[in-house]
Motif scaffolding. Structure first.
Motif, PDB file in Angstrom:
ATOM      1  N   ARG A  99       0.721  -1.317  -0.127  1.00 24.63           N
ATOM      2  CA  ARG A  99       0.116  -0.036  -0.039  1.00 24.63           C
ATOM      3  C   ARG A  99       0.720   1.346  -0.099  1.00 24.63           C
ATOM      4  O   ARG A  99       0.443   2.300  -0.441  1.00 24.63           O
ATOM      5  N   SER A 100       2.192   1.185   0.289  1.00 24.01           N
ATOM      6  CA  SER A 100       2.776   2.195   0.465  1.00 24.01           C
ATOM      7  C   SER A 100       3.676   2.475  -0.931  1.00 24.01           C
ATOM      8  O   SER A 100       4.375   3.769  -1.031  1.00 24.01           O
ATOM      9  N   GLN A 101       3.666   1.601  -1.745  1.00 20.35           N
ATOM     10  CA  GLN A 101       4.423   1.668  -2.970  1.00 20.35           C
ATOM     11  C   GLN A 101       3.612   2.282  -4.390  1.00 20.35           C
ATOM     12  O   GLN A 101       3.980   2.659  -4.935  1.00 20.35           O
ATOM     13  N   ALA A 102       2.137   1.795  -4.414  1.00 12.35           N
ATOM     14  CA  ALA A 102       1.268   1.895  -5.439  1.00 12.35           C
ATOM     15  C   ALA A 102      -0.127   2.049  -5.118  1.00 12.35           C
ATOM     16  O   ALA A 102      -0.473   1.378  -4.259  1.00 12.35           O
ATOM     17  N   GLU A 157      -3.904   5.586   1.969  1.00 11.35           N
ATOM     18  CA  GLU A 157      -3.161   6.291   3.067  1.00 11.35           C
ATOM     19  C   GLU A 157      -2.107   7.192   2.875  1.00 11.35           C
ATOM     20  O   GLU A 157      -1.939   8.194   3.546  1.00 11.35           O
ATOM     21  N   TYR A 158      -1.221   6.765   1.753  1.00 10.22           N
ATOM     22  CA  TYR A 158       0.033   7.538   1.725  1.00 10.22           C
ATOM     23  C   TYR A 158      -0.122   8.158   0.242  1.00 10.22           C
ATOM     24  O   TYR A 158       0.920   8.172  -0.624  1.00 10.22           O
ATOM     25  N   TYR A 185       5.783  20.760  -0.762  1.00  9.02           N
ATOM     26  CA  TYR A 185       5.131  19.739   0.534  1.00  9.02           C
ATOM     27  C   TYR A 185       6.102  18.930   1.155  1.00  9.02           C
ATOM     28  O   TYR A 185       5.887  17.900   1.653  1.00  9.02           O
ATOM     29  N   GLU A 186       7.446  19.382   1.429  1.00  8.32           N
ATOM     30  CA  GLU A 186       8.335  18.773   1.885  1.00  8.32           C
ATOM     31  C   GLU A 186       8.162  18.144   3.195  1.00  8.32           C
ATOM     32  O   GLU A 186       8.453  17.031   3.774  1.00  8.32           O
ATOM     33  N   GLY A 187       7.673  18.982   4.238  1.00  5.40           N
ATOM     34  CA  GLY A 187       7.144  18.629   5.436  1.00  5.40           C
ATOM     35  C   GLY A 187       6.197  17.618   5.470  1.00  5.40           C
ATOM     36  O   GLY A 187       6.404  16.545   6.285  1.00  5.40           O
ATOM     37  N   TYR A 188       5.136  17.553   4.646  1.00  8.16           N
ATOM     38  CA  TYR A 188       4.113  16.560   4.558  1.00  8.16           C
ATOM     39  C   TYR A 188       4.461  15.396   4.139  1.00  8.16           C
ATOM     40  O   TYR A 188       4.327  14.345   4.401  1.00  8.16           O
ATOM     41  N   ILE A 189       5.635  15.519   2.953  1.00 13.64           N
ATOM     42  CA  ILE A 189       6.182  14.154   2.302  1.00 13.64           C
ATOM     43  C   ILE A 189       7.111  13.492   3.534  1.00 13.64           C
ATOM     44  O   ILE A 189       7.042  12.331   3.434  1.00 13.64           O
ATOM     45  N   LYS A 190       7.743  14.278   4.032  1.00 12.78           N
ATOM     46  CA  LYS A 190       8.682  13.580   5.221  1.00 12.78           C
ATOM     47  C   LYS A 190       7.938  12.766   5.993  1.00 12.78           C
ATOM     48  O   LYS A 190       8.004  11.836   6.620  1.00 12.78           O
ATOM     49  N   ARG A 191       6.796  13.700   6.633  1.00 11.39           N
ATOM     50  CA  ARG A 191       5.991  12.738   7.547  1.00 11.39           C
ATOM     51  C   ARG A 191       5.381  11.775   7.273  1.00 11.39           C
ATOM     52  O   ARG A 191       5.106  10.480   7.720  1.00 11.39           O
ATOM     53  N   GLN A 192       4.587  11.436   5.831  1.00 13.56           N
ATOM     54  CA  GLN A 192       4.147  10.295   5.135  1.00 13.56           C
ATOM     55  C   GLN A 192       5.179   9.229   5.014  1.00 13.56           C
ATOM     56  O   GLN A 192       4.951   8.088   5.226  1.00 13.56           O
ATOM     57  N   LYS A 193       6.360   9.740   4.869  1.00 12.37           N
ATOM     58  CA  LYS A 193       7.544   8.712   4.446  1.00 12.37           C
ATOM     59  C   LYS A 193       8.039   7.810   5.864  1.00 12.37           C
ATOM     60  O   LYS A 193       8.024   6.832   5.681  1.00 12.37           O
ATOM     61  N   LYS A 194       7.592   8.789   7.101  1.00 16.05           N
ATOM     62  CA  LYS A 194       7.957   8.121   8.351  1.00 16.05           C
ATOM     63  C   LYS A 194       6.889   6.968   8.682  1.00 16.05           C
ATOM     64  O   LYS A 194       6.822   5.809   9.026  1.00 16.05           O
ATOM     65  N   GLN A 195       5.551   7.442   8.096  1.00 21.76           N
ATOM     66  CA  GLN A 195       4.528   6.588   8.503  1.00 21.76           C
ATOM     67  C   GLN A 195       4.465   5.268   7.497  1.00 21.76           C
ATOM     68  O   GLN A 195       4.348   4.239   8.066  1.00 21.76           O
ATOM     69  N   ALA A 196       4.991   5.660   6.282  1.00 25.72           N
ATOM     70  CA  ALA A 196       5.307   4.384   5.380  1.00 25.72           C
ATOM     71  C   ALA A 196       6.074   3.560   5.957  1.00 25.72           C
ATOM     72  O   ALA A 196       5.963   2.131   5.720  1.00 25.72           O
TER      73      ALA A 196
END
Length: 630
Positions: free
Chosen positions: A412-415, A441-442, A554-565
């Motif tokens: 789910r975090s890839q595609a 989700e991502y 969107y750097e901040g949001y992207i970093k947050r989602q990467k941590k969640q992923a």
């Protein structure tokens, strides 16, 4: 006893719709002798419903299919007649490409690709039986049998039957046992599947009428134009080649008269009289459903879309129906611009057999029948794009099964494809499944614009992407990273030129110096706008500039989602042994034990998404697996 014609091959694909085309092409391109069966060669890549590819979230799927080495994106780029990027007023996570297709040309073009692919044969015939034998792990697929008695022996079989199994088209009192567009239904395969212990469902979908263009008064409608600059679906398509003269679509609306006609005739609708048994898609309701369920709405949008450049048939988007023929004439002619409408093809509902997809692994192989794979609407989904995505994955995994290689698993975090398949195999689907951005989700990580950056390497590893194309993506990544690094270091002072630029774009003036990266992060400014004050900017392609802009904004949001992923992937990497005995796992609740035994999840992450398995059950399972491995 063997009688009749016999042939041996590597893979048999049953059905030549959008799923079957992708599956067959993947297998043949990976070097396997592949036979593709269709009830009619005229129905290859048929668009029996809407004449478009893409749309909200579906556009993401098409671009992911392309990045993995599929054909749908390339084919629509060759045959579209109008193109639009949807949701541009919102953030990039939900931007989605949608193109009107010339339906006949789309089908012809895909057929040409299939017919000229080495190792791929097309056979017109109805498949009636799946051949199996006892294998080391239970039943194993060994081929298929046709209505004529011919047997094709294969090492893997991929089912992509779409809406053809025991299909029935219905409007009013008319009920024909045919497939879509009056094509032959496949009436015998269901019995073979049931005999193998496969659980079947009965779903339905519908389509609106097709009308004669000459009978439409376009002066009473709003013209809908395509984008001035067309963005191709395929990352391999030259953007210059898709800048064409585009056809127009048109927008009109239903009204109270339309709704009154429908309400007065609901008792004649097979949808409400009980004639239709199958469950329809909630997110693509018929006009009858809209009028009943949204009784407070005085009008509904109706899109009039051309079916192609060589036909006068127009598609009445938003008004699918199964009402009787006389009611359809009254209903459609009550709409502004359709007062003198001539119906070419009546609207109808279609019922068909499909499977409960929870019987599949995430690889789209049946859990209980080795070597039997499944893709498309047969898996309980809806939509050309969802079908093609599953067909591609089923084809890749069918081929890799034959070649003795590891299976492709997209999470789910890839595609979006990972979200689609995971939802199908882990959740109870009571209706045809439709992809939506809200299901991912991502979604800020899984944008349509970065599908090549996410998935081309996987397509290359699978053998469907060339080395040249992969290296192009690596170079694109390098250019993006280098430009982000550069703009973060470019100092911008408080010169009169800079201040005048900021004032012109209604942006706060600088009190002290800053860097270009900080200015790009301002909502009212973009990377492209700042070219005016960025004197040493290198020449970069539009797609590289777009990635730089999105990454910085969107750097901040992207970093947050990467941590969640990353947290998500940790649970996905905790694999559950295939033969784990859940009866030995103490402290599991009874419901969780039953569900885990039924679904046989491949990982802790997958187990956590099964309805009826609580976080406490997951904790118990984690503790048990730790001791089990020791």
């Amino acid at each position: 006893m063997r009688t009749g014609y016999e042939e041996a091959c590597d893979v048999v694909v049953v059905g030549a719709g959008h799923a079957g085309c992708e599956a067959a092409l993947a297998c043949a391109r990976l070097g396997l002798k592949t036979v593709l069966f269709t009830v009619s060669v005229d129905s290859i890549a048929l668009m029996p419903c809407n004449p478009n590819i893409g749309g909200t979230s579906k556009g993401h799927l098409v671009r992911e299919i392309d990045a993995l080495g599929g054909e749908m994106g390339k084919n629509i780029d060759k045959t579209f007649i109008q193109s639009k990027m949807l949701n541009l007023s919102k953030g990039p996570a939900v931007h989605s490409l949608r193109a009107q297709a010339d339906k006949a040309e789309y089908s012809k073009s895909m057929r040409r690709v299939l017919e000229n692919t080495d190792g791929l044969s097309i056979v017109q015939g109805e498949v009636t039986e799946i051949l199996t034998e006892d294998g080391e792990k239970g039943r194993r697929a060994t081929g298929i049998k046709t209505y004529s008695g011919a047997c094709y022996y294969a090492k893997a079989v991929i089912l992509c039957t779409g809406t053809y199994l025991r299909a029935r088209c219905i409007y009013g009192d008319v009920s024909n046992h045919t497939g879509p567009n009056g094509l032959q239904a496949a009436n015998h395969l269901t019995d073979s599947l049931k005999s193998l212990g496969i659980e079947m469902l009965r779903f339905k979908t519908g389509t609106p009428a097709r009308i004669d263009k000459r009978s439409i008064d376009f002066s009473k409608m709003e013209e809908q134009l395509g984008d001035e600059r067309v963005i191709p679906f395929s990352f391999s398509t030259d953007p210059k080649s898709v800048q064409i003269k585009q056809a127009s679509c048109w927008l009109t609306y239903t009204n109270e008269k339309t709704h009154e006609i429908i309400r007065k005739n609901l008792d004649r609708s097979p949808l409400y009289s009980g004639v239709i048994e199958g469950t329809g898609p909630r997110y693509c309701p018929s006009i009858e459903d809209k009028v009943v369920k949204f009784a407070d709405k005085s009008r509904h949008q109706v899109f009039i879309e051309p079916e192609g450049l060589s036909t006068n048939e127009m598609y009445v988007g938003g008004m699918s129906s199964s009402l009787p023929e006389d009611v359809q004439h009254a209903m459609y002619s009550s709409v502004a611009g359709l007062e003198h409408v001539k119906i070419v093809r009546n609207a109808y509902a279609i019922e068909y057999d499909c499977i409960d997809p929870r019987q599949l692994k995430a690889t789209l192989e049946f859990k209980e029948i080795e070597g039997l794979f499944s893709g498309g609407q047969f898996n309980g989904s809806s939509g050309y794009e969802e079908a093609a995505a599953q067909g591609l994955v089923a084809g890749i995994n069918g081929a890799r099964y034959v070649l003795g290689k590891s299976q492709l698993l997209l999470d789910r975090s890839q595609a979006y494809i990972g979200v689609l398949i995971d939802d199908l195999v882990t959740k109870e689907n009571r209706e045809p499944y439709r992809m939506m951005t809200s299901r991912a989700e991502y979604r800020l990580l899984l944008r349509q614009d970065n599908a090549d950056l996410r998935l081309t390497e996987i397509g290359y590893e699978m053998g469907l992407i060339s080395r040249e194309r992969f290296e192009h993506v690596l170079e694109k990544e390098r250019l993006i990273a280098a430009e982000i690094k550069r703009v973060e270091k470019v100092y911008v002072g408080t010169s009169s030129k800079v201040q005048a630029f900021l004032e012109a774009h209604e942006s706060t003036l600088l009190k002290s110096g800053t860097n270009l990266g900080e200015l790009i992060r301002r909502p009212e400014l973009t990377y492209d706008l700042l070219e005016e004050i960025d004197e040493e900017r290198p020449f970069l392609s539009q797609e590289v500039r777009e990635q730089v802009n999105i990454h910085l904004k969107y750097e901040g949001y992207i970093k947050r989602q990467k941590k969640q992923a990353e947290q998500f992937r940790k649970l996905e990497e905790k694999r559950i042994p295939e033969g784990l005995d859940y009866d030995k796992v103490e402290s599991l609740r009874i419901e969780a034990r039953q569900k885990l035994k039924e679904f046989r999840p491949a990982s802790i992450g997958q187990a956590s998404r099964i309805s009826g398995v609580s976080p406490a059950d997951v904790s118990v399972l984690l503790v048990y697996l730790e001791s089990y491995r020791r």
